[in-house]
Design a protein around this motif. Structure first.
Motif, PDB file in Angstrom:
ATOM      1  N   THR A 182     -61.118 -64.970 -38.672  1.00  0.00           N
ATOM      2  CA  THR A 182     -61.275 -64.247 -37.409  1.00  0.00           C
ATOM      3  C   THR A 182     -60.608 -64.978 -36.244  1.00  0.00           C
ATOM      4  OG1 THR A 182     -63.330 -63.294 -38.219  1.00  0.00           O
ATOM      5  CG2 THR A 182     -62.983 -63.228 -35.848  1.00  0.00           C
ATOM      6  N   ALA A 183     -60.657 -66.304 -36.260  1.00  0.00           N
ATOM      7  CA  ALA A 183     -60.088 -67.097 -35.167  1.00  0.00           C
ATOM      8  C   ALA A 183     -58.565 -67.220 -35.264  1.00  0.00           C
ATOM      9  CB  ALA A 183     -60.707 -68.489 -35.158  1.00  0.00           C
ATOM     10  N   ALA A 184     -58.004 -66.921 -36.415  1.00  0.00           N
ATOM     11  CA  ALA A 184     -56.563 -67.091 -36.611  1.00  0.00           C
ATOM     12  C   ALA A 184     -55.773 -66.068 -35.794  1.00  0.00           C
ATOM     13  CB  ALA A 184     -56.222 -66.962 -38.086  1.00  0.00           C
ATOM     14  N   GLU A 185     -54.616 -66.485 -35.354  1.00  0.00           N
ATOM     15  CA  GLU A 185     -53.718 -65.602 -34.612  1.00  0.00           C
ATOM     16  C   GLU A 185     -53.252 -64.471 -35.523  1.00  0.00           C
ATOM     17  OE1 GLU A 185     -49.433 -66.025 -32.426  1.00  0.00           O
ATOM     18  OE2 GLU A 185     -50.798 -67.738 -32.362  1.00  0.00           O
ATOM     19  N   GLY A 186     -53.177 -63.267 -34.965  1.00  0.00           N
ATOM     20  CA  GLY A 186     -52.652 -62.139 -35.708  1.00  0.00           C
ATOM     21  C   GLY A 186     -53.657 -61.380 -36.540  1.00  0.00           C
ATOM     22  N   THR A 187     -54.947 -61.602 -36.309  1.00  0.00           N
ATOM     23  CA  THR A 187     -55.973 -60.916 -37.107  1.00  0.00           C
ATOM     24  C   THR A 187     -56.839 -59.973 -36.274  1.00  0.00           C
ATOM     25  OG1 THR A 187     -57.545 -62.746 -36.852  1.00  0.00           O
ATOM     26  CG2 THR A 187     -56.102 -62.797 -38.794  1.00  0.00           C
ATOM     27  N   ASP A 188     -56.380 -59.617 -35.084  1.00  0.00           N
ATOM     28  CA  ASP A 188     -57.183 -58.761 -34.200  1.00  0.00           C
ATOM     29  C   ASP A 188     -57.482 -57.393 -34.806  1.00  0.00           C
ATOM     30  OD1 ASP A 188     -57.143 -60.787 -32.331  1.00  0.00           O
ATOM     31  OD2 ASP A 188     -55.531 -59.897 -31.151  1.00  0.00           O
ATOM     32  N   ASP A 189     -56.631 -56.914 -35.692  1.00  0.00           N
ATOM     33  CA  ASP A 189     -56.839 -55.609 -36.313  1.00  0.00           C
ATOM     34  C   ASP A 189     -57.896 -55.639 -37.413  1.00  0.00           C
ATOM     35  OD1 ASP A 189     -54.729 -54.730 -34.746  1.00  0.00           O
ATOM     36  OD2 ASP A 189     -53.252 -54.867 -36.375  1.00  0.00           O
ATOM     37  N   TRP A 190     -58.287 -56.811 -37.825  1.00  0.00           N
ATOM     38  CA  TRP A 190     -59.089 -56.996 -39.033  1.00  0.00           C
ATOM     39  C   TRP A 190     -60.520 -57.412 -38.717  1.00  0.00           C
ATOM     40  CZ3 TRP A 190     -56.804 -56.135 -43.805  1.00  0.00           C
ATOM     41  CH2 TRP A 190     -55.441 -55.844 -43.749  1.00  0.00           C
ATOM     42  N   ARG A 191     -61.445 -57.006 -39.600  1.00  0.00           N
ATOM     43  CA  ARG A 191     -62.846 -57.406 -39.529  1.00  0.00           C
ATOM     44  C   ARG A 191     -63.233 -57.998 -40.880  1.00  0.00           C
ATOM     45  NH1 ARG A 191     -61.451 -57.193 -35.402  1.00  0.00           N
ATOM     46  NH2 ARG A 191     -61.851 -55.752 -33.740  1.00  0.00           N
ATOM     47  N   VAL A 192     -64.018 -59.040 -40.851  1.00  0.00           N
ATOM     48  CA  VAL A 192     -64.511 -59.625 -42.098  1.00  0.00           C
ATOM     49  C   VAL A 192     -65.820 -58.938 -42.449  1.00  0.00           C
ATOM     50  CG1 VAL A 192     -65.319 -61.712 -43.244  1.00  0.00           C
ATOM     51  CG2 VAL A 192     -63.356 -61.817 -41.678  1.00  0.00           C
ATOM     52  N   LEU A 193     -65.861 -58.369 -43.635  1.00  0.00           N
ATOM     53  CA  LEU A 193     -67.052 -57.728 -44.174  1.00  0.00           C
ATOM     54  C   LEU A 193     -67.343 -58.368 -45.521  1.00  0.00           C
ATOM     55  CD1 LEU A 193     -66.247 -53.977 -43.424  1.00  0.00           C
ATOM     56  CD2 LEU A 193     -67.666 -55.527 -42.090  1.00  0.00           C
ATOM     57  N   GLU A 194     -68.493 -59.023 -45.599  1.00  0.00           N
ATOM     58  CA  GLU A 194     -68.867 -59.771 -46.797  1.00  0.00           C
ATOM     59  C   GLU A 194     -67.775 -60.798 -47.094  1.00  0.00           C
ATOM     60  OE1 GLU A 194     -70.228 -57.250 -49.946  1.00  0.00           O
ATOM     61  OE2 GLU A 194     -71.342 -56.001 -48.536  1.00  0.00           O
ATOM     62  N   ARG A 195     -67.093 -60.691 -48.215  1.00  0.00           N
ATOM     63  CA  ARG A 195     -66.084 -61.686 -48.586  1.00  0.00           C
ATOM     64  C   ARG A 195     -64.670 -61.107 -48.534  1.00  0.00           C
ATOM     65  NH1 ARG A 195     -70.430 -62.114 -51.833  1.00  0.00           N
ATOM     66  NH2 ARG A 195     -69.510 -60.834 -53.443  1.00  0.00           N
ATOM     67  N   SER A 196     -64.479 -60.074 -47.708  1.00  0.00           N
ATOM     68  CA  SER A 196     -63.181 -59.403 -47.591  1.00  0.00           C
ATOM     69  C   SER A 196     -62.796 -59.236 -46.127  1.00  0.00           C
ATOM     70  CB  SER A 196     -63.245 -58.004 -48.211  1.00  0.00           C
ATOM     71  OG  SER A 196     -63.604 -58.056 -49.559  1.00  0.00           O
ATOM     72  N   ALA A 197     -61.510 -59.029 -45.911  1.00  0.00           N
ATOM     73  CA  ALA A 197     -61.009 -58.653 -44.591  1.00  0.00           C
ATOM     74  C   ALA A 197     -60.574 -57.196 -44.686  1.00  0.00           C
ATOM     75  CB  ALA A 197     -59.844 -59.535 -44.185  1.00  0.00           C
ATOM     76  N   VAL A 198     -60.972 -56.397 -43.690  1.00  0.00           N
ATOM     77  CA  VAL A 198     -60.734 -54.958 -43.723  1.00  0.00           C
ATOM     78  C   VAL A 198     -60.118 -54.512 -42.404  1.00  0.00           C
ATOM     79  CG1 VAL A 198     -61.803 -52.689 -44.043  1.00  0.00           C
ATOM     80  CG2 VAL A 198     -62.782 -54.693 -45.189  1.00  0.00           C
ATOM     81  N   ALA A 199     -59.125 -53.607 -42.517  1.00  0.00           N
ATOM     82  CA  ALA A 199     -58.530 -52.997 -41.329  1.00  0.00           C
ATOM     83  C   ALA A 199     -58.308 -51.521 -41.602  1.00  0.00           C
ATOM     84  CB  ALA A 199     -57.206 -53.663 -40.969  1.00  0.00           C
TER      85      ALA A 199
END
Length: 104
Positions: A11-28
């Protein structure tokens, strides 16, 4: 050496604003506006995934594409997911497709 990362690191990494972490995955979710635009995005995702040898789950709907990435070998997020997420977001921007933030 594992390339595992935490949800907070993703979440803190640059370029991940479109993504949400749900459980053990990243989802956009991306608002394509049409089935054809969704197909164009999925084609780009396919090329990126094959190049990275890292394959997300992709859900195509008439006006949206939802992408979920996780690293099954470590049962969670990895730097591979982070890099692929960034590339997918960049591909969407190049196709003038915006992410649907806050709605998954």
């Amino acid at each position: 050496m594992s390339d595992a990362i935490t949800a907070a690191e993703f979440t803190a990494a640059e370029g991940t604003d479109d993504w949400r972490v749900l459980e053990r995955s990243a989802v956009a979710k991306f608002a394509t506006g049409s089935f054809g635009a969704g197909l164009r995005l999925i084609t780009r995702i396919g090329v990126l995934a094959e190049s990275a040898n890292h394959h997300p789950d992709v859900d195509l709907r008439y006006e949206t594409v939802t992408v979920r990435t996780t690293s099954h070998d470590i049962d969670g997020l990895s730097r591979r997911d982070l890099l692929l997420a960034r590339e997918i977001s960049a591909a969407a921007r190049e196709l003038s497709i915006e992410a649907v933030r806050g709605e998954l």
